[in-house]
Design an enzyme around this catalytic site. Structure first.
Site, PDB file in Angstrom:
ATOM      1  N   GLU A 123      -3.279   7.622  -4.105  1.00 15.36           N
ATOM      2  CA  GLU A 123      -3.204   6.360  -3.358  1.00 15.36           C
ATOM      3  C   GLU A 123      -3.144   5.175  -4.312  1.00 15.36           C
ATOM      4  O   GLU A 123      -3.829   5.155  -5.340  1.00 15.36           O
ATOM      5  CB  GLU A 123      -4.425   6.230  -2.447  1.00 15.36           C
ATOM      6  CG  GLU A 123      -4.481   4.941  -1.636  1.00 15.36           C
ATOM      7  CD  GLU A 123      -5.756   4.841  -0.823  1.00 15.36           C
ATOM      8  OE1 GLU A 123      -5.746   5.297   0.333  1.00 15.36           O
ATOM      9  OE2 GLU A 123      -6.760   4.315  -1.350  1.00 15.36           O
TER      10      GLU A 123
ATOM     11  N   TYR B 104       0.860  -1.192   0.000  1.00 10.40           N
ATOM     12  CA  TYR B 104       0.000   0.000   0.000  1.00 10.40           C
ATOM     13  C   TYR B 104       0.892   1.237   0.000  1.00 10.40           C
ATOM     14  O   TYR B 104       1.927   1.285   0.689  1.00 10.40           O
ATOM     15  CB  TYR B 104      -0.900   0.026   1.236  1.00 10.40           C
ATOM     16  CG  TYR B 104      -1.627   1.349   1.435  1.00 10.40           C
ATOM     17  CD1 TYR B 104      -2.886   1.552   0.881  1.00 10.40           C
ATOM     18  CD2 TYR B 104      -1.036   2.387   2.145  1.00 10.40           C
ATOM     19  CE1 TYR B 104      -3.545   2.768   1.034  1.00 10.40           C
ATOM     20  CE2 TYR B 104      -1.692   3.606   2.308  1.00 10.40           C
ATOM     21  CZ  TYR B 104      -2.942   3.784   1.744  1.00 10.40           C
ATOM     22  OH  TYR B 104      -3.579   4.993   1.895  1.00 10.40           O
TER      23      TYR B 104
END
Length: 382
Positions: free
Chosen positions: A189, A101
């Site tokens: 993101e 992530y």
């Protein structure tokens, strides 16, 4: 402005981030043609601004043309939590060895950019932060220096990235930071940021939010976003330069200044009401703009009562009153209005409303009493 996945990936690609080959399409035939061109297996992905696409049946793997056609047929038009799928992203399927992530956002408390990295990719980052916070690395960046490769390598190392891909992860972080800075994003993101079996680091998904206040610097952003699923009332408001956000309630709200409008929403909720919108008429609103704002509020059929909460500074209360009179003359609203005027020319504004004797309009002296009254009227109008 939030971007669709494929739009975010296209931005990523322009800034050097590795992404899978793909194509955005809007018809079943184009989806099949794109899949044949890209080469199987492919992933057929619904393009909507909503999470949980996979669970809703909006992400499917196709191994051949027949499956690609079947999945495209089923996903186009699919309703995912109120968002209708009108665009598909056809992407070559990726082999995945590891999922990470990565994100860049603004740390408002530190007043600096914040880079986050975790080896727990593919799940909700909020869950990671709550249950295993030690697995989420957070590091501020000096905005005058930017994210250096050295700092990015340090983040990847501290985060526990596999040793043989630390440099690849660092390169991805630097590119992601570049997207955030150069595209004026509020959020960039990647979840997941994958490592393939041949140790290539790629962005498998993209979540990007752009700062609308910087739109004047990016004319190329004008066509981005999910235009097909925009609320028509919000589109109308934007065209008239009115700050409007549709909500789920039945009490229309108009105020001048974002802080005042937010406070009004809170006070209405405290009295048991449910706001139907956020509408900031802005400073210096004249009668015509007030009239336009009333029209926008009443375009929502759920509205059962309307609250005007005006504290006049630059905005003159007499102009607001004149705008309301004009709106009643042209629109002839059938729902009750509660009006609280305070500040510049408030006495004159109240005199204008009293003289006009508009039907179903109630004047209140305080925000609290106005909120209580509009909640009462909304309940009676059900």
């Amino acid at each position: 402005m939030d971007l669709l996945e494929y739009q975010g990936k296209q931005l990523f690609g322009r800034h050097g981030l590795a992404v899978s080959d793909g194509k955005a399409v809007t018809t079943v035939d184009d989806a099949v043609a794109a899949a044949n061109e890209i080469g199987y297996p492919v992933v057929v992905k619904a393009q909507v601004l909503m999470g949980g696409r996979g669970k809703a049946g909006g992400v499917k793997l196709a191994s051949n043309e027949e499956e690609a056609r079947e999945h495209a047929t089923n996903i186009l038009g699919l309703d995912i939590k109120g968002h209708i799928t009108r665009t598909l992203w056809i992407e070559h399927a990726s082999d995945i060895a590891t999922e990470y992530y990565a994100s860049v956002l603004l740390d408002r408390s530190a007043k600096k950019p914040l880079v986050m990295f975790s080896t727990e990719g593919g799940v909700e980052i909020e869950t990671v932060a709550e249950e295993t916070p030690e697995k989420l690395i957070k590091e501020n960046v000096d905005p005058l220096v930017g994210l250096t490769r050295e700092q990015a390598i340090g983040i990847a190392t501290k985060g526990g990235a596999d040793a043989d891909v630390i440099e690849g992860v660092a390169d991805a972080l630097v590119a992601l930071y570049e997207v955030w800075i150069e595209e004026d994003a509020s959020l960039a993101e990647i979840n997941p940021l994958i490592v393939t079996p041949d140790r290539q680091v790629k962005a498998l998904d993209a979540k990007v939010s752009l700062d609308g206040n910087a739109a004047f610097r990016h004319p190329d952003h004008a066509d981005l976003g999910d235009k097909a699923n925009l609320d028509p009332i919000e589109v109308q408001a934007a065209e008239q330069d009115v700050v409007y956000v549709k909500l789920d309630g039945n009490i229309g709200i108009l105020g001048n200044g974002a802080g005042l409008v937010m406070s009004t929403l809170d006070v209405v909720a405290q009295h048991g009401g449910s706001p139907a919108n956020f509408l900031d008429a802005g400073g210096g609103s004249d009668a015509e703009k007030v009239k336009q704002a009333v029209q926008i509020i009443l375009s929502n059929e759920n509205v059962k009562a309307v609250l005007f909460n005006i504290f006049g500074g630059i905005t003159r209360c007499d102009e607001v009153a004149n705008g309301l009179v004009a709106a009643f003359a042209d629109l002839k609203p059938t729902v009750p209005f509660v009006v609280r005027l305070d500040g510049t020319n408030d006495v004159l504004g109240r005199e204008i409303l009293e003289k006009a004797a508009l039907p179903n309009v109630y004047a209140e002296k305080t925000m609290d009493s106005a909120a209580a009254k509009v909640v009462e009227l909304a309940k009676e109008s059900r």
